[in-house]
Design a protein around this motif. Structure first.
Motif, PDB file in Angstrom:
ATOM      1  N   LEU A   6       0.836  -1.204   0.000  1.00 46.01           N
ATOM      2  CA  LEU A   6       0.000   0.000   0.000  1.00 46.01           C
ATOM      3  C   LEU A   6       0.864   1.244   0.000  1.00 46.01           C
ATOM      4  O   LEU A   6       0.669   2.162  -0.795  1.00 46.01           O
ATOM      5  N   ASN A   7       1.839   1.299   0.887  1.00 45.63           N
ATOM      6  CA  ASN A   7       2.716   2.460   1.003  1.00 45.63           C
ATOM      7  C   ASN A   7       3.482   2.712  -0.291  1.00 45.63           C
ATOM      8  O   ASN A   7       3.546   3.843  -0.778  1.00 45.63           O
ATOM      9  N   ILE A   8       4.042   1.660  -0.876  1.00 44.78           N
ATOM     10  CA  ILE A   8       4.800   1.786  -2.134  1.00 44.78           C
ATOM     11  C   ILE A   8       3.887   2.274  -3.255  1.00 44.78           C
ATOM     12  O   ILE A   8       4.242   3.160  -4.035  1.00 44.78           O
ATOM     13  N   SER A   9       2.694   1.694  -3.329  1.00 44.62           N
ATOM     14  CA  SER A   9       1.747   2.066  -4.369  1.00 44.62           C
ATOM     15  C   SER A   9       1.318   3.523  -4.245  1.00 44.62           C
ATOM     16  O   SER A   9       1.239   4.250  -5.241  1.00 44.62           O
ATOM     17  N   ILE A  10       1.041   3.971  -3.035  1.00 38.67           N
ATOM     18  CA  ILE A  10       0.667   5.371  -2.810  1.00 38.67           C
ATOM     19  C   ILE A  10       1.811   6.292  -3.211  1.00 38.67           C
ATOM     20  O   ILE A  10       1.603   7.306  -3.888  1.00 38.67           O
ATOM     21  N   ARG A  11       3.025   5.960  -2.809  1.00 41.24           N
ATOM     22  CA  ARG A  11       4.182   6.803  -3.146  1.00 41.24           C
ATOM     23  C   ARG A  11       4.399   6.892  -4.652  1.00 41.24           C
ATOM     24  O   ARG A  11       4.683   7.960  -5.187  1.00 41.24           O
ATOM     25  N   LYS A  12       4.246   5.775  -5.371  1.00 43.50           N
ATOM     26  CA  LYS A  12       4.403   5.777  -6.833  1.00 43.50           C
ATOM     27  C   LYS A  12       3.336   6.652  -7.477  1.00 43.50           C
ATOM     28  O   LYS A  12       3.622   7.432  -8.381  1.00 43.50           O
ATOM     29  N   PHE A  13       2.105   6.524  -6.994  1.00 43.45           N
ATOM     30  CA  PHE A  13       1.014   7.329  -7.532  1.00 43.45           C
ATOM     31  C   PHE A  13       1.275   8.814  -7.307  1.00 43.45           C
ATOM     32  O   PHE A  13       1.154   9.626  -8.228  1.00 43.45           O
ATOM     33  N   LEU A  14       1.648   9.188  -6.081  1.00 39.80           N
ATOM     34  CA  LEU A  14       1.887  10.593  -5.767  1.00 39.80           C
ATOM     35  C   LEU A  14       3.074  11.153  -6.535  1.00 39.80           C
ATOM     36  O   LEU A  14       3.057  12.311  -6.952  1.00 39.80           O
ATOM     37  N   LYS A  15       4.102  10.345  -6.760  1.00 35.01           N
ATOM     38  CA  LYS A  15       5.253  10.799  -7.550  1.00 35.01           C
ATOM     39  C   LYS A  15       4.813  11.082  -8.984  1.00 35.01           C
ATOM     40  O   LYS A  15       5.163  12.112  -9.557  1.00 35.01           O
ATOM     41  N   MET A  16       4.028  10.169  -9.575  1.00 29.12           N
ATOM     42  CA  MET A  16       3.537  10.357 -10.927  1.00 29.12           C
ATOM     43  C   MET A  16       2.674  11.611 -11.012  1.00 29.12           C
ATOM     44  O   MET A  16       2.826  12.428 -11.920  1.00 29.12           O
ATOM     45  N   VAL A  17       1.788  11.794 -10.040  1.00 31.62           N
ATOM     46  CA  VAL A  17       0.926  12.972 -10.025  1.00 31.62           C
ATOM     47  C   VAL A  17       1.771  14.240  -9.893  1.00 31.62           C
ATOM     48  O   VAL A  17       1.561  15.217 -10.614  1.00 31.62           O
TER      49      VAL A  17
END
Length: 73
Positions: A6-17
Motif C-alpha cells: 500500500l505504502n509503495i503504491s501510494i508513493r508511486k502514484f503521488l510521484k507520478m501525479v
C-alpha cells in the motif's frame, strides 16, 4: 492488506501525479505568458482534487502558485 505494498503504491502514484502536474503547470504558465493572458508576476490560486471512487474519497487541497517571490494575488 499488505501495508508495505500500500505504502509503495501510494508513493508511486503521488510521484507520478507530482511530476506530471508540475509539467502541466509549467506548460500552462509558459503558454499564458506567451499569449499575454498573464504577465508572469502573479500569484495564482490553485486547487487539486483527489478522488478514489472505490473508497468514496474526494479530498480537495487549496494553495497557490507564485510566479515571482512576494508576488501579489
Amino acid at each position: 492488506m499488505n501495508e508495505d505494498e500500500l505504502n509503495i503504491s501510494i508513493r508511486k502514484f503521488l510521484k507520478m501525479v507530482g511530476v506530471n502536474s508540475q509539467r502541466e503547470i509549467e506548460h500552462a504558465v509558459a503558454r499564458a505568458v506567451r499569449e499575454g493572458t498573464i504577465t508572469g508576476t502573479e500569484t495564482l490560486p490553485a486547487r487539486m482534487t483527489l478522488e478514489i471512487a472505490g473508497l468514496r474519497l474526494k479530498a480537495e487541497f487549496d494553495g497557490e502558485i507564485r510566479l515571482e517571490p512576494g508576488a501579489a494575488p
